[in-house]
Design a protein around this motif. Structure first.
Motif, PDB file in Angstrom:
ATOM      1  N   ALA A   1      -5.518  -3.087   0.365  1.00  0.00           N
ATOM      2  CA  ALA A   1      -4.381  -3.399  -0.606  1.00  0.00           C
ATOM      3  C   ALA A   1      -3.361  -4.223   0.184  1.00  0.00           C
ATOM      4  O   ALA A   1      -2.878  -4.990  -0.342  1.00  0.00           O
ATOM      5  N   ASN A   2      -3.198  -3.935   1.455  1.00  0.00           N
ATOM      6  CA  ASN A   2      -2.348  -4.835   2.693  1.00  0.00           C
ATOM      7  C   ASN A   2      -2.771  -6.345   2.340  1.00  0.00           C
ATOM      8  O   ASN A   2      -1.926  -7.135   2.382  1.00  0.00           O
ATOM      9  N   GLN A   3      -4.077  -6.322   2.357  1.00  0.00           N
ATOM     10  CA  GLN A   3      -4.364  -7.840   2.184  1.00  0.00           C
ATOM     11  C   GLN A   3      -4.271  -8.505   0.965  1.00  0.00           C
ATOM     12  O   GLN A   3      -3.839  -9.711   0.815  1.00  0.00           O
ATOM     13  N   VAL A   4      -4.604  -7.756   0.136  1.00  0.00           N
ATOM     14  CA  VAL A   4      -4.468  -8.405  -1.488  1.00  0.00           C
ATOM     15  C   VAL A   4      -3.067  -8.822  -1.885  1.00  0.00           C
ATOM     16  O   VAL A   4      -2.881  -9.925  -2.253  1.00  0.00           O
ATOM     17  N   PHE A   5      -2.024  -8.018  -1.453  1.00  0.00           N
ATOM     18  CA  PHE A   5      -0.715  -8.027  -1.775  1.00  0.00           C
ATOM     19  C   PHE A   5      -0.022  -8.898  -0.703  1.00  0.00           C
ATOM     20  O   PHE A   5       1.467  -8.869  -0.820  1.00  0.00           O
TER      21      PHE A   5
ATOM     22  N   SER B   1       0.749  -1.065   0.084  1.00  0.00           N
ATOM     23  CA  SER B   1       0.116   0.139  -0.123  1.00  0.00           C
ATOM     24  C   SER B   1       0.988   1.402  -0.059  1.00  0.00           C
ATOM     25  O   SER B   1       1.754   1.301   0.781  1.00  0.00           O
ATOM     26  N   VAL B   2       0.806   2.163  -0.976  1.00  0.00           N
ATOM     27  CA  VAL B   2       1.498   3.190  -1.362  1.00  0.00           C
ATOM     28  C   VAL B   2       0.631   4.537  -1.409  1.00  0.00           C
ATOM     29  O   VAL B   2       0.133   4.796  -2.482  1.00  0.00           O
ATOM     30  N   LEU B   3       0.314   5.066  -0.391  1.00  0.00           N
ATOM     31  CA  LEU B   3      -0.687   6.176  -0.381  1.00  0.00           C
ATOM     32  C   LEU B   3       0.003   7.722  -0.558  1.00  0.00           C
ATOM     33  O   LEU B   3       0.977   8.227   0.013  1.00  0.00           O
ATOM     34  N   TYR B   4      -0.588   8.421  -1.756  1.00  0.00           N
ATOM     35  CA  TYR B   4      -0.370   9.769  -1.914  1.00  0.00           C
ATOM     36  C   TYR B   4      -0.980  10.408  -0.899  1.00  0.00           C
ATOM     37  O   TYR B   4      -2.314  10.445  -0.713  1.00  0.00           O
TER      38      TYR B   4
ATOM     39  N   THR C   1      -0.429   1.892  -5.624  1.00  0.00           N
ATOM     40  CA  THR C   1      -0.512   3.279  -5.341  1.00  0.00           C
ATOM     41  C   THR C   1      -1.905   3.742  -4.932  1.00  0.00           C
ATOM     42  O   THR C   1      -2.828   3.051  -5.714  1.00  0.00           O
ATOM     43  N   LEU C   2      -2.266   4.260  -4.071  1.00  0.00           N
ATOM     44  CA  LEU C   2      -3.736   4.676  -3.410  1.00  0.00           C
ATOM     45  C   LEU C   2      -3.779   6.061  -3.405  1.00  0.00           C
ATOM     46  O   LEU C   2      -3.029   6.732  -3.114  1.00  0.00           O
ATOM     47  N   ILE C   3      -5.147   6.406  -3.215  1.00  0.00           N
ATOM     48  CA  ILE C   3      -5.520   8.005  -3.017  1.00  0.00           C
ATOM     49  C   ILE C   3      -6.507   8.192  -2.059  1.00  0.00           C
ATOM     50  O   ILE C   3      -6.720   9.387  -1.642  1.00  0.00           O
TER      51      ILE C   3
END
Length: 293
Positions: free
Chosen positions: A232-236, A13-16, A222-224
């Motif tokens: 996202a953390n769960q999926v990846f 999870s990579v949040l802008y 990447t997340l907004i």
């Protein structure tokens, strides 16, 4: 300057986060996100650019974000803000500087030279955004251009625009672009992140797109919006069943080797070296995620 290869770190999870929004920067300290992109570009209005730069500099220097990977996205090469952004980001020494619309290996080398001239520490890596047809077609060259480059970041909104394509579930219009960028990153041995999902109200749509990215081989997304972090953390992340299976694969193969055999079977499946390598990667990923807790 020679930069040592990265050890694996989760970037599920990579949040802008807009650096002009001080409340958002404060909230980011509490989010279970793997990485943050403190944004000076698209999310910041022209009259707020300087304040956003100061806020991002202070955040990167604060040490208040714990185990989260902290990056700063500067304005692009050729923009009126780029030079000042890059100098400030280099001086702040975040984990990485994210640069939009990188189109060639030469641009990577220019950026790395500018980072080093501005005093960026060796720990500060470069993340290059792949957002145009030219960048997609040269993804491997971009990824190989410097040992300081650690990650390619897909800019899917810009890709749709540049291609004249229309978004639809399944992303058929940019499927080739996603795969070419992924191939380039993997050939060069760097991480690669999928682009954003724009409709924060469509949780099912986000999950479907994240699962697609995971199946293709992306390291994360990447997340907004903070609501996208947990999914996202769960999926990846490997699920418990995958972790158990990975351990079983390694045990079966080691037992086969001890008996002088080069292959093993597990529940009827043939197990070779390549399967063991994949299993070890699953375990390393799970261990790295567990270490974040």
């Amino acid at each position: 300057m020679t930069v040592e290869p990265d050890t694996y770190r989760p970037r599920r999870s990579v949040l802008y986060m807009p650096s002009s929004n001080e409340r958002a920067l404060e909230k980011a300290k509490t989010l279970p996100v793997d990485a943050l992109i403190l944004d000076l570009e698209d999310a910041v209005a022209p009259d707020a650019k300087e304040q956003a730069r100061e806020n991002a500099f202070a955040a990167a220097r604060s040490g208040d974000y714990g185990r989260r990977e902290l990056t700063i996205r500067v304005n692009g090469l050729g923009s009126q803000w780029h030079d000042a952004d890059l100098a400030a980001a280099a001086a702040a020494g975040p984990d990485a500087i994210v640069v939009p619309k990188v189109g060639s290996a030469d641009e990577v080398r220019v950026l790395v030279a500018a980072m080093e001239a501005a005093g960026a520490p060796a720990r500060t890596r470069l993340w290059a955004m792949v957002e145009t047809p030219v960048a997609v077609l040269h993804a491997e060259e971009i990824a190989r251009a410097s040992s300081r480059l650690a990650c390619l970041v897909l800019g899917t909104n810009d890709l749709y625009k540049e291609l004249g394509a229309t978004f639809a579930p399944g992303r058929a219009a940019i499927a080739t672009s996603l795969q070419l960028a992924l191939l380039g990153a993997r050939a060069a041995g760097v991480a690669v992140l999928d682009g954003v999902f724009n409709d924060v109200s469509d949780a099912e749509g986000f999950l479907a797109e994240a699962r697609q990215a995971r199946e293709l081989g992306f390291d994360g997304k990447t997340l907004i919006h903070p609501a996208q972090v947990g999914p996202a953390n769960q999926v990846f992340a490997p699920d418990p069943g995958q972790v158990d299976d990975a351990r079983a694969v390694i045990v079966a193969f080691e037992e086969a080797q001890a008996q002088g055999r080069g292959v093993a079977t597990l529940h009827g499946r043939l197990i070779e070296n390549l399967h063991v390598d994949t299993a070890r990667k699953v375990l390393a990923t799970a261990e790295a995620i567990a270490a974040l807790s």
